[in-house]
Design an enzyme around this catalytic site. Structure first.
Site, mmCIF file in Angstrom:
data_model
loop_
_atom_site.group_PDB
_atom_site.id
_atom_site.type_symbol
_atom_site.label_atom_id
_atom_site.label_comp_id
_atom_site.label_asym_id
_atom_site.label_seq_id
_atom_site.Cartn_x
_atom_site.Cartn_y
_atom_site.Cartn_z
ATOM 1 N N ASP A 51 0.852 -1.137 -0.060
ATOM 2 C CA ASP A 51 0.006 0.068 -0.088
ATOM 3 C C ASP A 51 1.035 1.146 0.035
ATOM 4 O O ASP A 51 0.498 2.193 -0.797
ATOM 5 C CB ASP A 51 -0.575 0.011 1.201
ATOM 6 C CG ASP A 51 -2.056 -0.944 1.448
ATOM 7 O OD1 ASP A 51 -2.553 -1.197 -0.139
ATOM 8 O OD2 ASP A 51 -2.366 -1.726 2.299
ATOM 9 N N GLY A 52 2.170 1.117 0.802
ATOM 10 C CA GLY A 52 2.790 2.299 0.654
ATOM 11 C C GLY A 52 3.380 2.848 -0.740
ATOM 12 O O GLY A 52 3.524 3.818 -1.060
ATOM 13 N N GLU A 126 -5.473 9.951 4.310
ATOM 14 C CA GLU A 126 -5.743 10.720 5.300
ATOM 15 C C GLU A 126 -4.718 11.989 5.619
ATOM 16 O O GLU A 126 -3.894 12.031 4.889
ATOM 17 C CB GLU A 126 -5.666 10.110 6.781
ATOM 18 C CG GLU A 126 -4.157 9.748 7.259
ATOM 19 C CD GLU A 126 -3.568 8.451 6.659
ATOM 20 O OE1 GLU A 126 -2.650 8.468 5.912
ATOM 21 O OE2 GLU A 126 -4.299 7.371 6.667
ATOM 22 N N ALA A 166 -7.063 2.104 7.081
ATOM 23 C CA ALA A 166 -5.685 2.261 7.424
ATOM 24 C C ALA A 166 -5.292 2.914 8.885
ATOM 25 O O ALA A 166 -6.004 2.270 9.699
ATOM 26 C CB ALA A 166 -5.211 3.329 6.343
ATOM 27 N N TYR A 167 -4.641 3.831 9.005
ATOM 28 C CA TYR A 167 -4.417 4.538 10.298
ATOM 29 C C TYR A 167 -5.580 4.766 11.100
ATOM 30 O O TYR A 167 -5.499 4.312 12.513
ATOM 31 C CB TYR A 167 -3.443 5.759 10.161
ATOM 32 C CG TYR A 167 -2.576 6.394 11.391
ATOM 33 C CD1 TYR A 167 -2.462 5.573 12.559
ATOM 34 C CD2 TYR A 167 -2.482 7.668 11.236
ATOM 35 C CE1 TYR A 167 -1.996 6.151 13.469
ATOM 36 C CE2 TYR A 167 -1.716 8.213 12.187
ATOM 37 C CZ TYR A 167 -1.626 7.560 13.641
ATOM 38 O OH TYR A 167 -1.391 8.078 14.903
ATOM 39 N N ALA A 189 -5.069 10.218 20.805
ATOM 40 C CA ALA A 189 -4.793 10.161 22.428
ATOM 41 C C ALA A 189 -5.423 11.452 22.776
ATOM 42 O O ALA A 189 -4.470 12.179 23.488
ATOM 43 C CB ALA A 189 -3.247 9.932 22.530
#
Length: 268
Positions: A51-52, A126, A166-167, A189
């Site tokens: 994917d990268g 993103e 993804a992320y 976070a």
């Protein structure tokens, strides 16, 4: 007769380079011209790797209108449609038109600095806003021009439906079918104190709304903006506006492709 040019982008792993040589030989044997650059006559871009490598190819060629297809020589390979042992089938299906195009939306961040200069960054997966050197950030966030929250934490991620797996997914965000056009804002976070009241779950926004971000510089540390795999550092941001971009990515899909079947095969 117009040349039928196919552009190949690959990472530098041994299996990817081997696949590239084999694919180029098969394509040339089928009457195509193979190029490593984006030729004016290019009709398809093949990205070999994970994917990268796929995201790298999209940014390298600056989100062209030409369709992409991925060959997976990496690990997850969520964007990739074919495996290295399916090269002959891929060429046959492509030449006979047995495919369709999946249109993927992109997201854009417009950064305005203290000198009123503008910088644009586009991502397929993103856009992430966070502090430099892992410092926490304090962000005043508005939606559609209305103030929503004073965020404190590691940062925020704004994902497209394509990037929801993804992320965003690793942060606890939800998986979104790419046929839906929406942005997902996921906190990284987040902290809840008497000074900062941050959302602790994702927010889904319709395509006609934008997200406004004004950094609260209570420290001397700057802001890092990441689009897919590319990083940009700023120390003088006045405002960030995030919205859908008018650029799209056309992804070649074969007739048996189904998004939720792929989700199940990759995550369950």
């Amino acid at each position: 007769m117009k040349n039928r040019v196919i552009t190949i982008h690959t990472n530098d792993t041994s299996v990817s380079l081997k696949t590239k040589r084999l694919l180029a030989k098969k394509l040339e044997g089928s009457g195509f011209i193979v190029s490593e650059s984006l030729d004016p006559d290019s009709e398809l871009i093949v990205c070999i790797g994970g994917d990268g490598a796929f995201l790298e190819g999209i940014h390298k060629f600056d989100f062209p209108n030409i369709p992409f297809i991925g060959i997976n020589t990496g690990h997850l390979g969520f964007f990739q449609e074919i495996n290295p042992n399916q090269l002959a089938d891929f060429i046959f299906h492509y030449k006979t038109g047995k495919y369709r195009l999946q249109t993927l939306s992109t997201v854009k961040a417009t950064v305005t600095n203290d000198n009123d200069e503008y910088f644009e960054h586009i991502g397929l997966n993103e856009i992430v806003i966070r502090g430099e050197l892992s410092h926490p950030v304090h962000l005043n966030i508005s939606i559609g021009g209305s103030f929503v929250e004073r965020f404190s934490g590691d940062g925020i991620l704004v994902a497209t439906p394509a990037g929801s797996t993804a992320y965003n997914y690793s942060l606890g965000g939800c998986i979104v079918d790419p046929r839906l056009k929406l942005m997902q804002v996921t906190p990284i976070a987040p902290m809840n104190t008497t000074a900062y009241r941050s959302f602790t779950s994702s927010i889904l926004l319709p395509s006609d709304l934008s997200l406004g971000v004004i950094p609260d510089y209570v420290t001397k540390h700057g802001i890092k903006i990441t689009t897919d795999h590319l990083e940009y550092n700023y120390n003088d941001i006045k405002h960030i506006n995030i919205e859908f971009s008018n650029k799209i990515v056309n992804l070649l899909r074969f007739e048996n492709y189904d998004f939720w079947t792929k989700v199940k095969s990759k995550f369950l």
